[in-house]
Design a protein around this motif. Structure first.
Motif, mmCIF file in Angstrom:
data_model
loop_
_atom_site.group_PDB
_atom_site.id
_atom_site.type_symbol
_atom_site.label_atom_id
_atom_site.label_comp_id
_atom_site.label_asym_id
_atom_site.label_seq_id
_atom_site.Cartn_x
_atom_site.Cartn_y
_atom_site.Cartn_z
ATOM 1 N N LYS B 79 -26.087 1.191 -71.382
ATOM 2 C CA LYS B 79 -24.565 1.984 -71.248
ATOM 3 C C LYS B 79 -24.662 3.335 -70.424
ATOM 4 N N ALA B 80 -23.955 3.591 -69.426
ATOM 5 C CA ALA B 80 -23.636 4.598 -68.713
ATOM 6 C C ALA B 80 -25.147 4.994 -68.141
ATOM 7 N N THR B 81 -25.797 4.043 -67.339
ATOM 8 C CA THR B 81 -26.939 4.395 -66.684
ATOM 9 C C THR B 81 -26.742 3.988 -65.173
ATOM 10 N N THR B 82 -27.357 4.503 -64.320
ATOM 11 C CA THR B 82 -27.544 4.007 -62.976
ATOM 12 C C THR B 82 -28.768 3.192 -62.943
ATOM 13 N N THR B 83 -28.814 2.111 -61.985
ATOM 14 C CA THR B 83 -30.103 1.258 -61.568
ATOM 15 C C THR B 83 -31.306 2.038 -61.760
ATOM 16 N N CYS B 84 -31.190 2.905 -61.154
ATOM 17 C CA CYS B 84 -32.253 4.093 -60.761
ATOM 18 C C CYS B 84 -32.851 4.573 -62.007
ATOM 19 N N GLN B 85 -31.988 4.885 -63.147
ATOM 20 C CA GLN B 85 -32.371 5.274 -64.398
ATOM 21 C C GLN B 85 -32.600 4.412 -65.507
ATOM 22 N N LEU B 86 -32.580 3.088 -65.140
ATOM 23 C CA LEU B 86 -33.107 1.967 -66.134
ATOM 24 C C LEU B 86 -34.128 1.941 -66.125
ATOM 25 N N HIS B 87 -34.975 1.727 -67.365
ATOM 26 C CA HIS B 87 -36.238 1.524 -67.361
ATOM 27 C C HIS B 87 -36.862 0.466 -67.941
ATOM 28 N N MET B 88 -38.064 -0.016 -67.449
ATOM 29 C CA MET B 88 -38.576 -1.364 -67.898
ATOM 30 C C MET B 88 -38.970 -1.438 -69.258
ATOM 31 N N ARG B 89 -39.035 -0.261 -70.028
ATOM 32 C CA ARG B 89 -38.997 -0.249 -71.413
ATOM 33 C C ARG B 89 -37.768 -0.863 -72.179
ATOM 34 N N SER B 90 -36.738 -1.105 -71.321
ATOM 35 C CA SER B 90 -35.425 -1.660 -71.974
ATOM 36 C C SER B 90 -35.719 -3.357 -71.856
ATOM 37 N N PHE B 91 -36.618 -3.611 -71.272
ATOM 38 C CA PHE B 91 -36.899 -5.230 -71.127
ATOM 39 C C PHE B 91 -38.210 -5.435 -71.920
ATOM 40 N N LYS B 92 -38.190 -6.731 -72.218
ATOM 41 C CA LYS B 92 -39.610 -7.209 -73.126
ATOM 42 C C LYS B 92 -40.475 -7.999 -71.811
ATOM 43 N N ASP B 93 -41.789 -7.676 -72.302
ATOM 44 C CA ASP B 93 -42.992 -8.497 -71.653
ATOM 45 C C ASP B 93 -42.636 -9.798 -71.365
ATOM 46 N N GLY B 94 -42.575 -10.567 -70.259
ATOM 47 C CA GLY B 94 -42.428 -11.957 -70.124
ATOM 48 C C GLY B 94 -41.043 -12.519 -69.901
ATOM 49 N N ASP B 95 -40.075 -11.368 -69.738
ATOM 50 C CA ASP B 95 -38.778 -11.579 -69.500
ATOM 51 C C ASP B 95 -38.449 -12.250 -68.201
ATOM 52 N N THR B 96 -37.469 -12.900 -68.048
ATOM 53 C CA THR B 96 -36.890 -13.244 -66.762
ATOM 54 C C THR B 96 -35.646 -12.514 -66.489
ATOM 55 N N ILE B 97 -35.446 -12.103 -65.248
ATOM 56 C CA ILE B 97 -34.540 -11.209 -65.201
ATOM 57 C C ILE B 97 -33.651 -11.732 -63.829
ATOM 58 N N VAL B 98 -32.505 -11.590 -63.635
ATOM 59 C CA VAL B 98 -31.527 -12.322 -62.736
ATOM 60 C C VAL B 98 -30.997 -10.946 -61.804
ATOM 61 N N VAL B 99 -31.225 -10.858 -60.777
ATOM 62 C CA VAL B 99 -31.069 -9.867 -60.078
ATOM 63 C C VAL B 99 -30.055 -10.144 -58.732
ATOM 64 N N GLU B 100 -28.756 -9.651 -58.663
ATOM 65 C CA GLU B 100 -27.795 -10.099 -57.637
ATOM 66 C C GLU B 100 -27.161 -8.775 -57.081
ATOM 67 N N PRO B 101 -26.632 -9.027 -55.902
ATOM 68 C CA PRO B 101 -25.798 -7.857 -55.427
ATOM 69 C C PRO B 101 -24.416 -7.532 -55.998
ATOM 70 N N TRP B 102 -23.837 -6.467 -55.584
ATOM 71 C CA TRP B 102 -22.331 -6.386 -56.074
ATOM 72 C C TRP B 102 -21.576 -7.496 -55.180
ATOM 73 N N ARG B 103 -20.761 -8.318 -56.095
ATOM 74 C CA ARG B 103 -20.011 -9.410 -55.448
ATOM 75 C C ARG B 103 -18.588 -9.097 -55.291
ATOM 76 N N ALA B 104 -18.103 -8.878 -53.954
ATOM 77 C CA ALA B 104 -16.627 -8.620 -53.745
ATOM 78 C C ALA B 104 -16.521 -9.085 -52.542
ATOM 79 N N LYS B 105 -15.226 -9.538 -52.097
ATOM 80 C CA LYS B 105 -15.037 -9.621 -50.751
ATOM 81 C C LYS B 105 -14.961 -8.419 -49.891
ATOM 82 N N ALA B 106 -14.647 -7.331 -50.702
ATOM 83 C CA ALA B 106 -14.587 -6.177 -49.921
ATOM 84 C C ALA B 106 -16.004 -5.373 -49.521
ATOM 85 N N PHE B 107 -16.705 -5.920 -50.309
ATOM 86 C CA PHE B 107 -18.277 -5.359 -50.200
ATOM 87 C C PHE B 107 -19.137 -6.466 -49.583
#
Ligand code: HEM
Lengths: 237, 251
Positions: B79-107
């Motif tokens: 909560k209340a974090t930007t991607t740059c302030q999100l740390h890898m300790r919030s994930f577990k070793d061996g995790d699979t992570i899906v990364v997508e762009p913002w999705r919007a017609k206007a973007f």
């Protein structure tokens, strides 16, 4: 000489711009939605007369009053119109909002309640229920060959027996219950949402509106649900 | 840590795009998500492959440039974090992570995870300013501002314009962004002269940019890295309805 800014008037086109803006369209949803909430409260409490053990007399007299008293007739035509307006504008808005995201996510963000994300789906279920419901009772009452009863020498259409007959079928009762669950979810999000749309968010009143919205959504739908259940279980035995 | 990444790759706005899977090893748990992406890019460059394009600038959580939807969460699940302030300790070793762009017609996607957010600039240009010639700072007590108003205005002004609200909203609506910009000026004395004109023009720019309308789901607030509240959207609705209906400003 007065300036153009001071004297210029606008043609009616500003109203079109206003009601097609994203907040203008939500204003329509919110006002029609709240009116429909009021309608539901009246409709539910009036129909509680089905629970009386008087062979349907109170209910039949009530049905006669609701279809013959001119001011009520006017209000009912307004209600039909507003349900259609709410339903068409709601579905049109939902379709337009889908177009704002042409490429979908592989993993979709949540952060919100299921009901709030599925208002259009819930609305469509309610709409199909309304079609069946109006065909069974409203259409029959107005245009069908109705049985009649006589109270104190005056003839009344016996809507009660039609209702009782309909609710003796388990699938018909089930259809009602499923639709009422959809309506309850629609209102649990919709009631408080309508106030937010109107800009009525306030530290003192919002908690009251939210609590009332919950009680209203559950209360109205329980009130409706009792009627088919009562007729199915109590009257049939 | 070892992580499997499924990253959205898209050459340009015309390309259809697809997910590519990468295995990234040697990740420290105190790396930020962007530093982890840097490790991936080093690996791709070594293998003579095209590195993943993504937006970033200050990496301190204040510029609003970073923008990634991580496992379906704009800026990640914390909560209340930007991607740059999100740390890898919030994930577990061996995790699979899906990364997508913002999705919007206007973007629209520029490349990979970088999207064009100039639609926000258009909304700001339509009225997100006050028309005064700035000189030296005015004497502090010449314009009195009550403390509670100042607090509310500052809360709204915290918006960094990252677009997570649009990314989170099922309607791709930018109402939280717009409401923050309208609120912070509507609450302060300096914003009063253009208050009505501002909300009408900015609303128009919002709609024209192709953002959706608001269903009050609250997803924007849940994912806003600055915790901007949807009470601002109620204020926006109030400001817009009263400006459009009761003032003589053209709609
Ligand atoms: C008697 C029945 C109904 C009642 C009392 C009702 C009430 C409401 C209320 C209070 C809202 C909230 C408005 C707002 O967020 O400002 C709402 C929203 C909505 N309703 Fe209904 N509604 C009913 C039937 C329907 C039907 C039949 C449909 C569609 C076929 C429908 C579709 C929608 C949609 C799509 C929304 C969400 C609009 C949005 O926020 O984008 N509703 N309804």
């Amino acid at each position: 000489m007065s300036s153009e800014i001071a004297t210029k008037t606008y043609s009616l086109s500003w109203l079109g711009h206003f009601f097609s803006s994203s907040v203008g369209r939500k204003l329509i949803m919110s006002l029609t939605g709240l009116f429909l909430c009021l309608f539901l409260a009246v409709h539910m409490s009036g129909n509680l007369q089905l629970l009386k053990s008087d062979g349907g007399r109170a209910f039949n007299e009530y049905a006669y009053f609701m279809t013959h008293f001119a001011p009520i007739k006017v209000v009912s035509y307004i209600t039909y119109f507003l349900i259609l307006l709410h339903a068409f504008d709601g579905v049109a808005l939902a379709l337009k909002n889908r177009q704002a995201r042409p490429v979908k996510y592989a993993a979709t963000p949540a952060g919100s309640t299921w009901a709030s994300r599925n208002m259009a789906l819930l609305g469509i279920i309610i709409f199909f229920f309304l079609v069946v419901h109006l065909k069974s009772f409203w259409f029959e009452y107005k245009f069908g060959a109705m049985p009649s009863v006589t109270y104190d020498g005056k003839e009344f259409k016996d809507l009660y027996s039609i209702v009782k007959e309909a609710f003796s079928q388990w699938w018909y009762v089930l259809l009602y219950l499923v639709s009422l669950v959809a309506l309850a979810y629609h209102l649990i999000h919709g009631f408080q949402s309508a106030f937010q749309t109107l800009g009525l968010s306030h530290k003192k009143y919002t908690p009251i509106i939210q609590a009332f919205g919950w009680i209203f959504s559950i209360g109205v739908n329980l009130g409706f649900a009792i009627q088919p259940l009562y007729l199915f279980f109590i009257q049939q035995s | 840590m070892k992580i499997t990444l499924k990253v959205w790759r898209q050459k340009n706005a015309q390309d259809n795009g697809r997910f590519e899977t990468y295995n990234v090893a040697d990740i420290e748990s105190d790396m930020s998500f962007l530093e982890m992406m840097d490790v991936l890019n080093q690996q791709l460059i070594k293998d003579k492959k095209d590195p993943v394009a993504f937006d970033h600038d200050c990496r301190e959580g204040i510029c609003g440039m970073c923008s990634m939807v991580i496992n379906g969460h704009p800026h990640g699940h914390v909560k209340a974090t930007t991607t740059c302030q999100l740390h890898m300790r919030s994930f577990k070793d061996g995790d699979t992570i899906v990364v997508e762009p913002w999705r919007a017609k206007a973007f629209p996607v520029i490349k990979d995870l970088a999207v064009d957010r100039s639609a926000f600039d258009k909304v700001i240009q339509a009225g997100g300013y006050i028309s005064v010639n700035t000189g030296s700072a005015p004497e502090a007590n010449s314009v009195p501002v009550p403390q509670d108003m100042a607090e509310k205005a500052m809360d709204a002004a915290e918006c960094i314009g990252c677009g997570a609200c649009v990314a989170a909203c099922k309607n791709s609506s930018a109402m939280l962004f717009l409401s923050a910009k309208v609120s912070h000026m509507a609450l302060l004395p300096q914003g009063q002269p253009e208050r009505k004109k501002r909300v009408i023009s900015m609303m128009k720019a919002h709609d024209e940019a192709g953002f959706g309308s608001c269903t009050n789901t609250g997803a924007c607030e849940a994912y806003c890295p600055k915790g901007i509240s949807i009470t601002n959207i109620a204020r926006l609705n109030r400001e817009f309805l009263s400006a459009a209906l009761s003032s003589e400003q053209p709609v």
